[in-house]
Design a protein around this motif. Structure first.
Motif, PDB file in Angstrom:
ATOM      1  N   PHE A  29      -8.719  -6.634   0.575  1.00  0.00           N
ATOM      2  CA  PHE A  29      -7.904  -5.298   1.181  1.00  0.00           C
ATOM      3  C   PHE A  29      -7.688  -4.166   0.125  1.00  0.00           C
ATOM      4  N   LEU A  30      -7.226  -4.511  -1.203  1.00  0.00           N
ATOM      5  CA  LEU A  30      -7.001  -3.408  -2.208  1.00  0.00           C
ATOM      6  C   LEU A  30      -8.272  -2.810  -2.411  1.00  0.00           C
TER       7      LEU A  30
ATOM      8  N   VAL B 281      -6.871   4.940   6.412  1.00  0.00           N
ATOM      9  CA  VAL B 281      -6.876   4.930   7.946  1.00  0.00           C
ATOM     10  C   VAL B 281      -7.787   5.959   8.496  1.00  0.00           C
ATOM     11  N   GLY B 282      -8.029   7.002   7.765  1.00  0.00           N
ATOM     12  CA  GLY B 282      -8.720   8.251   8.239  1.00  0.00           C
ATOM     13  C   GLY B 282     -10.170   7.723   7.783  1.00  0.00           C
TER      14      GLY B 282
ATOM     15  N   ARG C  72      -3.676  -1.329   8.364  1.00  0.00           N
ATOM     16  CA  ARG C  72      -3.143  -0.318   7.314  1.00  0.00           C
ATOM     17  C   ARG C  72      -1.849  -0.228   7.554  1.00  0.00           C
ATOM     18  N   PHE C  73      -1.614  -0.125   9.173  1.00  0.00           N
ATOM     19  CA  PHE C  73       0.041   0.065   9.305  1.00  0.00           C
ATOM     20  C   PHE C  73       0.956  -1.157   8.932  1.00  0.00           C
ATOM     21  N   MET C  74       0.054  -2.102   9.128  1.00  0.00           N
ATOM     22  CA  MET C  74       0.776  -3.701   8.612  1.00  0.00           C
ATOM     23  C   MET C  74       0.968  -3.658   7.157  1.00  0.00           C
TER      24      MET C  74
ATOM     25  N   LEU D   9       0.672  -1.305  -0.031  1.00  0.00           N
ATOM     26  CA  LEU D   9       0.034   0.142   0.040  1.00  0.00           C
ATOM     27  C   LEU D   9       1.004   1.220   0.079  1.00  0.00           C
ATOM     28  N   GLY D  10       0.520   2.035  -0.879  1.00  0.00           N
ATOM     29  CA  GLY D  10       1.281   3.474  -0.917  1.00  0.00           C
ATOM     30  C   GLY D  10       0.900   4.368   0.167  1.00  0.00           C
TER      31      GLY D  10
END
Length: 494
Positions: A180-181, A51-52, A257-259, A42-43
């Motif tokens: 997820f994408l 995340v937001g 998202r962090f992962m 993920l970019g």
């Protein structure tokens, strides 16, 4: 509420766009890692807005403007608490979680990370944390589906059941296809739309009222207390609102998202984008609530949370209103899709593959994940059939529950080498238990415990984790060994 054809066309166009994004993501998804974490590619911009958008939900466009409309700027403290919590989450959790989960046997879920971090060969930690996620998020998704159905009901004048089915089908379709994408790419699109709506609508309303000075004068004439930041101030209330930020450390749909971000080196840019988006969005929601007070000064709304919808209908061109109202659905969808995906990941990665010890090819696992997601969606829809069901009230504990049970566990797992599997289990159980019993204690003892349950839950989980780890350190040496190995990889990967 009447429905105009241009608004319907625009709104439907938005829904078709999300389905198209889901199809593109479907073509890019071939492995279970792709479906659960987007292949960890993920970019920074997509990560930031994903995340937001998955965090804020309909609260940003409905709940917060409604609270401001009802009580004024004193309600903004919860936003301040969330901003502080979010930036600390990016600073403290994101970098280490990204590398720790990759080097802890390439963990795809939070329960899997706990098992690998603490070398828990008995799978107890994994089972308890996976079950917690599954239960909480099923109710959470149900609540979101109710919100989406009510939106469809209001905008399209549909009956509740039809609205529920339409909303669920749209959300489930693109998540089912692209995993997820699809969720992350649609979150990026939805995050842009949400921010655009929160900037445009207050500006249009202020212009309609005759400018900023005139709007402020109407606001003060309506009720001077609306502009008081410390109206009805109390330290307990202030601490309770600020404590919402503690919840970020334990939210699985945010941590994922962090992962998934491409590299630790992308985190600073992603953090900056995320925080700018969050602050601008919260300021927009604050402005929206205040201009709503001024615009409806002579004819107050029966439901404060509809201020966004009614201002859009009253002031905007029907074509633009369709896009703006679609932003509300965006907010709701961006959280539901993330939670559905986390549930699906838990079922396949934590129960099917590891606890049940079932074998399958990568292609089969992807399809099992899709049908697991469908199963959770059906269960959530069943719960949502009655929007007044008391069982849906459990979602009020979900943010505090995850924050208290998983927040200290994640932080200690990332930063304290002496933290072991016994301490982690104590943290998860004690944090969840305190969150559940605290409101009961408050009710039983006439408000003595009138503070947001996140505070005692989080503190209890942290203290119990430390104490139990200290007492049992002679029983678990492997957790410290794993931590030291992960830290070496983290330092080398910077």
């Amino acid at each position: 509420m009447s429905l105009e054809t241009p608004m319907m066309i625009t709104f439907i166009g938005y829904l078709l766009t999300t389905l198209f994004i889901g199809y593109i993501a479907y073509k890019a998804t071939t492995t279970l890692s792709d479906y659960i974490l987007g292949g960890r590619q993920l970019g920074p911009a997509v990560t930031a807005l994903s995340v937001g958008a998955s965090d804020m939900s309909g609260w940003l466009l409905l709940g917060l403007p409604g609270a401001i409309y009802l009580s004024g700027v004193s309600e903004v403290w919860i936003g301040v608490g969330l901003v502080i919590g979010a930036i600390l989450n990016w600073l403290l959790v994101a970098p280490r979680l990204r590398t720790f989960t990759e080097f802890a046997n390439n963990s795809h879920t939070i329960p899997e990370f706990f098992e690998n971090r603490f070398a828990d060969n008995a799978h107890t930690l994994r089972f308890v944390s996976a079950l917690t996620i599954l239960v909480f998020f099923t109710f959470y998704v149900s609540s979101g589906l109710v919100g989406g159905a009510i939106l469809f009901e209001k905008v399209f004048a549909l009956d509740y059941l039809t609205a529920l089915i339409i909303g669920a089908v749209v959300i489930v379709s693109y998540t089912f296809l692209g995993g997820f994408l699809a969720v992350s790419w649609t979150d990026f699109f939805q995050g842009c739309l949400m921010l655009l709506a929160l900037i445009i609508l207050p500006i249009v309303t202020i212009n309609e009222l005759g400018g900023l000075e005139q709007t402020n004068q109407i606001l003060l004439n309506t009720n001077p207390d609306y502009a008081q930041l410390f109206s009805d101030f109390s330290w307990l209330g202030f601490l309770s609102l600020m404590a919402w930020g503690l919840g970020y450390f334990g939210q699985p749909h945010i941590l994922s998202r962090f992962m998934a971000i491409r590299s630790v080196n992308d985190i600073p840019m992603s953090r900056n984008i995320a925080m700018i988006w969050m602050i601008l969005s919260l300021l927009g929601a604050l402005a929206l609530g205040l201009v709503g007070i001024a615009y409806y000064a002579n004819a107050p709304l029966a439901n404060p949370e509809t201020v966004f919808i009614f201002l859009s209908k009253a002031l905007l061109n029907p074509w633009v209103a369709g896009v703006i109202i679609a932003a509300i659905l965006s907010a709701i969808m961006s959280t539901i899709d993330s939670q559905l995906l986390v549930c699906s990941s838990v079922i396949v990665e934590d129960f099917y593959k590891h606890i049940a010890k079932q074998k399958a090819s990568e292609k089969q696992l992807v399809w099992i994940s899709r049908f697991a997601l469908l199963f959770i969606a059906v269960v959530a829809m069943t719960l949502a059939l009655d929007p007044q069901s008391s069982i849906l009230g459990l979602v009020s504990y979900a943010w505090a529950g995850f924050g208290s049970a998983f927040g200290p566990t994640v932080l200690l797992a990332l930063y304290w080498q002496k933290y072991n599997r016994f301490g982690a289990m104590a943290s998860i159980i004690s944090g969840a238990v305190v969150v559940f019993i605290w409101p009961m204690l408050n009710e039983a003892f006439a408000g003595i415990f009138a503070i947001y349950e996140m505070i005692p839950g989080f503190l209890t989980a942290a203290v119990m984790g430390i104490l139990v780890s200290r007492v049992t350190q002679h029983k678990d040496k492997q957790s410290e060994v794993v931590f030291n190995q992960l830290m070496q990889n983290h330092i080398a990967n910077k």
